[in-house]
Design a protein around this motif. Structure first.
Motif, short mmCIF file in Angstrom:
data_model
loop_
_atom_site.label_atom_id
_atom_site.label_comp_id
_atom_site.label_asym_id
_atom_site.label_seq_id
_atom_site.Cartn_x
_atom_site.Cartn_y
_atom_site.Cartn_z
N ALA A 278 -73.06 38.87 35.83
CA ALA A 278 -71.98 39.40 35.00
C ALA A 278 -71.62 40.82 35.43
O ALA A 278 -70.45 41.18 35.57
CB ALA A 278 -72.37 39.37 33.53
N VAL A 279 -72.66 41.62 35.71
CA VAL A 279 -72.44 43.01 36.17
C VAL A 279 -71.67 43.01 37.49
O VAL A 279 -70.71 43.75 37.67
CB VAL A 279 -73.80 43.74 36.33
CG1 VAL A 279 -73.60 45.08 37.02
CG2 VAL A 279 -74.46 43.92 34.98
N ARG A 281 -69.72 40.69 38.65
CA ARG A 281 -68.33 40.26 38.44
C ARG A 281 -67.49 41.43 37.93
O ARG A 281 -66.37 41.64 38.39
CB ARG A 281 -68.30 39.12 37.42
CG ARG A 281 -68.26 37.74 38.05
CD ARG A 281 -67.73 36.71 37.07
NE ARG A 281 -68.53 36.64 35.84
CZ ARG A 281 -69.61 35.86 35.71
NH1 ARG A 281 -69.99 35.06 36.69
NH2 ARG A 281 -70.29 35.85 34.58
N ARG A 282 -68.09 42.20 37.02
CA ARG A 282 -67.35 43.32 36.45
C ARG A 282 -67.04 44.35 37.54
O ARG A 282 -65.95 44.87 37.64
CB ARG A 282 -68.16 43.96 35.31
CG ARG A 282 -67.36 44.04 34.02
CD ARG A 282 -68.21 44.57 32.89
NE ARG A 282 -69.23 43.62 32.46
CZ ARG A 282 -70.47 43.96 32.08
NH1 ARG A 282 -70.85 45.22 32.10
NH2 ARG A 282 -71.32 43.05 31.67
N ARG A 283 -68.04 44.57 38.40
CA ARG A 283 -67.86 45.55 39.46
C ARG A 283 -66.74 45.11 40.41
O ARG A 283 -65.88 45.88 40.78
CB ARG A 283 -69.18 45.71 40.23
CG ARG A 283 -69.23 46.98 41.06
CD ARG A 283 -70.57 47.12 41.73
NE ARG A 283 -71.67 47.24 40.77
CZ ARG A 283 -72.92 46.82 41.01
NH1 ARG A 283 -73.22 46.23 42.15
NH2 ARG A 283 -73.86 47.00 40.12
N ALA A 285 -64.31 43.15 39.69
CA ALA A 285 -63.03 43.21 38.98
C ALA A 285 -62.46 44.63 39.02
O ALA A 285 -61.24 44.83 39.19
CB ALA A 285 -63.21 42.77 37.54
N ARG A 286 -63.37 45.61 38.92
CA ARG A 286 -62.90 47.00 38.96
C ARG A 286 -62.37 47.34 40.35
O ARG A 286 -61.59 48.24 40.52
CB ARG A 286 -64.06 47.93 38.58
CG ARG A 286 -63.87 48.52 37.19
CD ARG A 286 -64.95 49.53 36.87
NE ARG A 286 -65.94 48.96 35.96
CZ ARG A 286 -67.26 49.08 36.11
NH1 ARG A 286 -67.77 49.74 37.14
NH2 ARG A 286 -68.07 48.54 35.23
#
Lengths: 287, 250
Positions: A278-279, A281-283, A285-286
């Motif tokens: 999840a982390v 994916r977030r990275r 996405a940023r």
């Protein structure tokens, strides 16, 4: 008179062609069915029509005491015999059969050392279906023990005990214990040689408890040897205490199945891996 | 129609979990009628089979209980014959109370030792799951049978067995009947755990599979031996040599 029975065509009472209802013709039989299913009484029991579409199929599960143990929908796999083998359900069903046949046996059985044996002789020889229902009770009891052991084994090898189902596994282990005790407590009741000596072996084992062996033996026997007090103790455990415990544990077990996310579906990652992903994916996405 | 294998490729997972469950299999269907019908059929088949059995096979019913007439052998119901078998090999407190108590506690503890939710809902977990299960079953069976045979036939003066042999050589009762059995009962699963970890690089779940298989295989072997191979005086005999009916001659 009209309007009381909305039956075939215009109603049956006093109508000449109403006789058709009983004389055959599919249309008219359907109307009898309709008469029943549209009656106020029927509708007070079944609140929704026969489930044929998405909405009514959901409603039938939600509105029925027996069915509401299920979710409205399950994965296809939950309906496959090769995943669950239906073992939990079969164990439950044997318990129902045991309760029904057990009540029948209780009508005839007298839990005293003088009468117990002879009431069973009478049951086997002089009561309609007596032998059949006693046999059924015995074989269903063995079937329940086997079903419970196999169910536990199925749950283990499919990893279905893992969190969040961990505590339900513990309840399941308690149910195994209660099932064994139910079966064992019933073993003494016929008061024949097999019963008596099987229990005396069991008492030897219980009496070997370290430190409190004597007390355990005394509690199980109700005295110094197997006798009337023992029979009544095991009878009471068998017909009241243990079945009630089983029902309570089963209710909790089923309720927890629902609360813990219904039937297990494959999980390929543990919590840490999931979080890491999840982390990531977030990275991404940023950017 | 993405299979789990394809999905795992897509997400770049490299572990060796069994990905045999098709995505299609996880699509939701209505409980009515799909599951309810399966349950109904199961209940009907079960009822039918039990009815047929109840018609043709009579439940055992021997002569009235007689405290004066001890049957030889006297046996507990089949599901306790594994424990009764243990009773022949160790102190009664161990076989009758401590071991079954420990088994129940350890069974209950399984999800608290194997805490990861990885592998939920997958038959035999990984590609190693089935080989580990088979190996553990064979390993346990060989140990169980070996110990039963040695304890039956190891000559020790007038009697036979490991405990009498130890006592003959000057060891105390507690050492022979409590300590040695505990050593065996912990060594077998412990050695199994070590082997599975070294041979297969097993993770916790795979070790748990080995442990549960150890429990299950022991239960099977001891129950079968206790039921079908113990005759008069609980001596090891062939099934057809066990006296029948079990309460002695009429």
């Amino acid at each position: 008179m009209r309007g009381i029975g909305p039956l075939c065509g215009e109603g049956v009472i006093g109508m000449p062609h109403g006789a058709k209802v009983w004389q055959g013709g599919l249309g008219c039989e359907m109307s009898v069915w309709k008469y029943i299913t549209q009656s106020r009484f029927w509708k007070s029991i079944y609140r929704n029509p026969y489930p044929r579409d998405r909405r009514t199929r959901a409603m039938v599960v939600l509105n029925s005491l027996a069915l509401h143990l299920h979710p409205v929908r399950v994965p296809v796999r939950a309906t496959r015999i090769t995943y669950t083998w239906g073992l939990g359900g079969l164990a439950t069903w044997t318990f129902v059969l045991l309760t029904l046949t057990g009540v029948f046996l209780m009508w005839y059985y007298i839990p005293t050392t003088e009468d117990a044996y002879w009431t069973i002789v009478k049951l086997e020889t002089g009561v309609m279906f007596g032998s059949f229902l006693r046999n059924m009770h015995r074989w269903a009891a063995h079937a329940m023990v086997i079903a419970v052991i196999l169910h536990m084994t199925r749950v283990f090898y499919t990893g279905a005990y893992k969190p969040p189902r961990d505590f339900n596994w513990v309840i399941g282990v308690s149910l195994l214990l209660v099932t064994l005790l139910l079966s064992f407590s019933g073993y003494l009741l016929p008061w024949d040689q097999l019963a008596y000596w099987a229990i005396s072996v069991g008492m030897e084992m219980g009496g070997a408890t370290p430190l409190i062996g004597k007390q355990v033996r005394m509690a199980l026997l109700g005295g110094f040897e197997i006798g009337q007090q023992t029979l009544i103790r095991w009878y009471t455990l068998h017909v009241i205490f243990l079945p009630l415990s089983t029902i309570l544990l089963m209710a909790t077990h089923f309720w927890r199945v629902r609360k813990d996310g219904n039937i297990s579906t494959p999980v390929y990652e543990d919590d840490d891996e999931e979080k890491r992903r999840a982390v990531e994916r977030r990275r991404q996405a940023r950017g | 129609m993405a299979t789990d294998a394809q999905r795992s490729q897509a997400t770049g997972q490299t572990d060796d979990l069994l990905r045999t469950v098709d995505e299609e299999e996880l699509k939701p269907v209505h409980v009515w009628p799909r599951l309810v019908s399966v349950e109904l059929i199961g209940a009907l088949v079960m009822t039918l089979l039990l009815s047929i059995m109840a018609i043709f096979v009579r439940a055992p019913f021997y002569r009235m209980a007689d405290p004066e007439l001890t049957p030889n052998p006297s046996k507990a119901p089949w599901y306790f014959l594994g424990l009764q078998e243990l009773l022949l090999h160790m102190h009664p407190a161990l076989a009758g109370v401590i071991v079954p108590g420990a088994v129940l506690v350890l069974l209950g503890a399984i999800p608290y030792i194997d805490r990861s939710k990885k592998g939920t809902g997958i038959w035999f977990y990984s590609k190693k799951g089935v080989p580990i299960t088979i190996f553990s079953a064979i390993y346990t069976t060989i140990w169980n049978l070996g110990l039963i045979f040695v304890d039956e036939w190891l000559p020790a003066g007038d009697s036979a067995g490991i405990a009498p042999w130890l006592k003959m050589h000057g060891f105390s009762d507690a050492f022979a009947e409590i300590f040695v059995p505990i050593v065996f009962m912990t060594f077998i699963p412990f050695s199994l755990w070590v082997i599975v970890r070294r041979r297969w690089q097993a993770d916790i779940r795979e070790c748990m599979i080995a442990m549960y298989t150890f429990f299950l295989a022991s239960f099977f072997v001891l129950t079968i031996i206790g039921t079908a191979f113990r005759g008069e005086g609980m001596a090891l005999v062939w099934p057809w040599e066990i006296p029948y009916p079990p309460h002695g001659k009429e």
